[in-house]
Design a protein around this motif. Sequence first.
Motif, PDB file in Angstrom:
ATOM      1  N   ALA A  82      -7.064   6.226  10.769  1.00  0.00           N
ATOM      2  CA  ALA A  82      -5.642   5.296  10.329  1.00  0.00           C
ATOM      3  C   ALA A  82      -6.677   3.911   9.399  1.00  0.00           C
ATOM      4  CB  ALA A  82      -4.985   4.705  11.554  1.00  0.00           C
ATOM      5  N   ALA A  83      -7.754   3.730  10.411  1.00  0.00           N
ATOM      6  CA  ALA A  83      -8.527   3.121  10.111  1.00  0.00           C
ATOM      7  C   ALA A  83      -9.320   3.306   8.227  1.00  0.00           C
ATOM      8  CB  ALA A  83      -9.908   2.021  10.376  1.00  0.00           C
ATOM      9  N   GLY A  84      -9.665   4.099   7.819  1.00  0.00           N
ATOM     10  CA  GLY A  84      -9.724   4.837   7.103  1.00  0.00           C
ATOM     11  C   GLY A  84      -8.312   4.725   6.051  1.00  0.00           C
ATOM     12  N   THR A  85      -7.631   5.241   6.748  1.00  0.00           N
ATOM     13  CA  THR A  85      -6.083   5.394   5.252  1.00  0.00           C
ATOM     14  C   THR A  85      -6.007   3.682   5.086  1.00  0.00           C
ATOM     15  OG1 THR A  85      -5.786   7.461   6.657  1.00  0.00           O
ATOM     16  CG2 THR A  85      -4.175   5.916   5.052  1.00  0.00           C
ATOM     17  N   LEU A  86      -6.163   3.042   5.185  1.00  0.00           N
ATOM     18  CA  LEU A  86      -6.018   1.740   5.496  1.00  0.00           C
ATOM     19  C   LEU A  86      -6.561   0.791   4.618  1.00  0.00           C
ATOM     20  CD1 LEU A  86      -2.902  -0.815   5.929  1.00  0.00           C
ATOM     21  CD2 LEU A  86      -4.827  -0.276   7.935  1.00  0.00           C
ATOM     22  N   LEU A  87      -7.920   1.152   4.787  1.00  0.00           N
ATOM     23  CA  LEU A  87      -9.505   1.235   3.635  1.00  0.00           C
ATOM     24  C   LEU A  87      -9.210   1.247   3.079  1.00  0.00           C
ATOM     25  CD1 LEU A  87     -11.846  -0.956   3.814  1.00  0.00           C
ATOM     26  CD2 LEU A  87     -12.791   1.203   4.447  1.00  0.00           C
ATOM     27  N   ASP A  88      -8.795   2.627   2.216  1.00  0.00           N
ATOM     28  CA  ASP A  88      -8.695   3.113   1.285  1.00  0.00           C
ATOM     29  C   ASP A  88      -7.183   1.873  -0.168  1.00  0.00           C
ATOM     30  OD1 ASP A  88     -10.486   5.377   0.596  1.00  0.00           O
ATOM     31  OD2 ASP A  88      -9.149   6.708   1.473  1.00  0.00           O
ATOM     32  N   LEU A  89      -6.167   2.317   0.399  1.00  0.00           N
ATOM     33  CA  LEU A  89      -5.639   1.340   0.689  1.00  0.00           C
ATOM     34  C   LEU A  89      -5.670   0.037  -0.396  1.00  0.00           C
ATOM     35  CD1 LEU A  89      -2.031   1.017   0.079  1.00  0.00           C
ATOM     36  CD2 LEU A  89      -1.955   0.474   1.922  1.00  0.00           C
TER      37      LEU A  89
END
Lengths: 603, 603
Positions: A386-393
């Motif tokens: 989730a952290a990776g997804t949010l960071l990507d966004l």
Amino acid sequence: MTDTLIDRRDLTFQLYDVLDTQSLLERDRFADHNRETFDAVIETADRMARETFANHNRDADRDEPRFENGEVTMLPEVKEGFDAYAQAGFIAGRYDESLGGMQLPESIMAACNGFFTAANPGTAGYPFLTTAAANLIRVFGNDEQRDAFLRPMLEGRFSGTMALTEPHAGSSLADIRTSAAPTDEGHYLIKGAKIYISGGEQSITDNIVHMVLARVRGAPAGVKGISLFIVPKYRLDDSGQPGERNGVSLAGLIHKLGYRGTTSTALSFGDDAPCHGYLVGEPNQGLKYMFQMMNEARVGVGFGAAVIGYRGYMHSLAYARDRTQGRQVSDKDPESPQIPIIEHADVRRMLLAQKAYCEGALGLCLYGARLMDDQQTHPDPEKRAAAGTLLDLLTPVIKAWPSEYGTKANDLAIQVYGGAGYTREYPVEQCWRDNRLNPIHEGTNGIQAMDLLGRKIWQNKSEGLQLLIKEIQTDLEAATEGRRQQWALSLSETLQRAVKVTQELGGALMNEGPEPVLANAHCYLTLLGHITVAWIWLRQANAAAQYLGNHGAELTASDRAFYEGKMQAAQYFFHWELPTVAQDLMLLERRDDTCLNMQPDWF
Amino acid sequence: MTDTLIDRRDLTFQLYDVLDTQSLLERDRFADHNRETFDAVIETADRMARETFANHNRDADRDEPRFENGEVTMLPEVKEGFDAYAQAGFIAGRYDESLGGMQLPESIMAACNGFFTAANPGTAGYPFLTTAAANLIRVFGNDEQRDAFLRPMLEGRFSGTMALTEPHAGSSLADIRTSAAPTDEGHYLIKGAKIYISGGEQSITDNIVHMVLARVRGAPAGVKGISLFIVPKYRLDDSGQPGERNGVSLAGLIHKLGYRGTTSTALSFGDDAPCHGYLVGEPNQGLKYMFQMMNEARVGVGFGAAVIGYRGYMHSLAYARDRTQGRQVSDKDPESPQIPIIEHADVRRMLLAQKAYCEGALGLCLYGARLMDDQQTHPDPEKRAAAGTLLDLLTPVIKAWPSEYGTKANDLAIQVYGGAGYTREYPVEQCWRDNRLNPIHEGTNGIQAMDLLGRKIWQNKSEGLQLLIKEIQTDLEAATEGRRQQWALSLSETLQRAVKVTQELGGALMNEGPEPVLANAHCYLTLLGHITVAWIWLRQANAAAQYLGNHGAELTASDRAFYEGKMQAAQYFFHWELPTVAQDLMLLERRDDTCLNMQPDWF
């Protein structure tokens, strides 16, 4: 002029009261650390940045690197600063102890680096590029490459660059032409020209390791045919020391308006002598690999922009407290003493805007660093993902928002100084010039906007946006009293409109294709940026209100002033800034076609 | 990089189609002129600006004036440019033929000067200061002073400065301390220090005539005790030639980030040698006299900001047509050729914003020049008075709006260039740096906002605002069709809200005193600025629509493109810019007290 680079009290508040950075200590990776080691390393960074970076910030701006006889000459203080940074272990700060690193969290390293950039963005460029290039080799290189290049880079003996841009291909990496021809000895022969390569030549380190994008002959056109190569300035001899000169040479220096201490170079590869390059990972995967470095660099650019903004704010705040000029408008007595200009409401407006932009941007970037930590080390794999997804966004937002509003803050810092502000005898005009690179390099903010609205927002069924909303929701619910309740309401309403318009734009993308939707991508970037920073301010306000509530009676005057200042800056953001996105929302909602329909020959 | 300083077609449109400048020819003062002489003088200015000013714009920025042995050394091209300007008669352009002038309208002279500033703001500073100082002597000096100083200034043998600011008194002129002691010989002895004096020393002219504010010993405190003096660098001998050195000396040069070709000086008066000054007009009336020069200079600053913005727009437009990069987002074929970046909608957004800001700002400033013409030469005395009232009201807007949005335009020009934009190898970063002085010098925009909302708007029972509304009304009524009708509606609504909030603020000023109202003066300045420029755009749109309507069939493609471009830029202003004042209106309407209540120790 002030010595303060970043207000330490604010940093402590943001790291610990808002972001709960001490909770990282529970993770295995950071088992050898504690709050004291975190604070000590930050203290060291702050002190060293003042002593070895700030000391030559102005001189390096004035007396920029020169191109003489194919070499670069530059102030010796730049090397001294770089060496001090390396010797203190900062280049390897976040790396494994086995690599000689300190195994520090990204959050702490980001904070440390903030001091160095605030002190001297030009000199900070060299170690930052080196650590980012090193990370690329660490992740995608083979053992031999790691042995040869990674350790000397982490020790500061070699530096690193990212060599992407070519004269005809800046934003459009699909069009790069630099070629790589395989040889029987395993290496490739690189041929081509690169431009705007930061740190591409210098007089600091024994060797320079260029991370070069090139095409292996016969590779597919476009981004699918790009490979990544290590191209050292000096090839290594058998003992791993810099030996024979490799065929990469400095064609010239480019002269920038800011970050003047960081060389910007035109490089030619394989022009006069063979240029050896070593393939990293698989052929044709180069852009994917490089994107790791670019994303890291984008977050770094945002951070740099935030702290250069912050530095200008600190300067102008000190000036406004010190400089006397005029009287209250209701005071008609010309014999009464002049007052410090901070007493004028319009000066406070300009200081408060800077505070709201820069402390907000710093909070945003520290949150980004925390997402990196969670992505890398959260014990729960789902949370890591989730952290990776949010960071990507959020990467385009973290890159673009601070670069735009940090520069705007520096503009206001100049204005606070008045006539002194535009002179080179005072420090803020350099902040403004330095910061002006940040909305451009590592992908212009226009590119960031396209990345956000054209790609990031839709990935995995918009999971990133869902996660962001959930995060925001938590803080909206915690904002239960007084002013914060009002602020939460307006953030909530803005967020709802943003979600609705996102859905509409998604439909339009399907039905009408990308052009009409992406024409206004910049508005969307501003919208999501303001929403995110408003949320960052709500978090800060919640933390401040909690502290004020918990410690009401025993608060010192200085404590109370700090937290009241946080509340007032949050109010500024909610009253003066967040509502401006009504305009972006309106343009997006009605799909305004003014720019789309403007014809080139109508200009 | 383009040669175009200001688009001549646009200038012709604005002067003749919008402002009906040819009607000035009916006035006696301009009887010797006709459309051809107007056009010829503009043509001369455009050509000379390119040949004798643009030729050293970059060199004068790079190789700025140096302070050596108490003297200033500078590029010889600056003097050559100055002399060419003077010899062509431009310093005296607007003056009476009896003074050697061309008796040109302010509108035409403003247009001419626009080319010189666009070409080289640093060099343009010297003649502009000279003509403004000369005008002060022309109006308030006595015959002897006019004989001695005015003619050599108009001929370009002497230059002029305005010496107001002191180290401890920039915005607060009430606090100046430079003293003037009367002598039996009629002159005064001046003693004190001035700073930020543009053109205070140079190697261009035989003499420098400083217009100095000082206090006669025993004068009342504050602005009521300020007198105006002529202080030449060299006293004149019996034949009127520069003779003995007067006791004004260069203490040092200040190094600016822009306008680097114009020296900014610290001057000391009467330090090492007696400094003679000659009283202009009555004692203690100095500030009133100086305000004539300052108001003129403020309009000039706005004009300069507009055309520096314009110049950057011209550069970035040429670059965007020429530079290829990337493809349409829907084109996934990496082998298709790259397209000029003007084909990208986001680049068009940045160009269109520049067009809207700069052509709008130019229109605003030309309108200001026209008000000067009407104030000076309208046959109807009531119209003369009305023009003066309106000009008074709009002076802060004309100074501030172009300086803010012209600089913003230059920021966008850099962004259009991408990485090239922030390098000194390309021209737009200099535009941006040059323009950054304009929101500050001649009174910061914060001072302009206080002047507008604290004073100008209420003068003569708000007659200025009434006149402005009446002017706007005419154009609202002419906007009867299509898009223009919509635009007129939104302008009309915004204006009504602005009038209402003005009344409320007037009441609050009476009931609560100035502090709470003036705290948000900046919002009011932006509001009135955007309303005024929206009106300027509606005028342009009305004129464009009229032309398109009258010449529908026989229009050439190039004609049509020009007028369609005007319509689209107007649309940009009405869709993208005017609605942003909703935020300013809201803050003013609810009398937001965030900045007012922020406490200095909360920062």
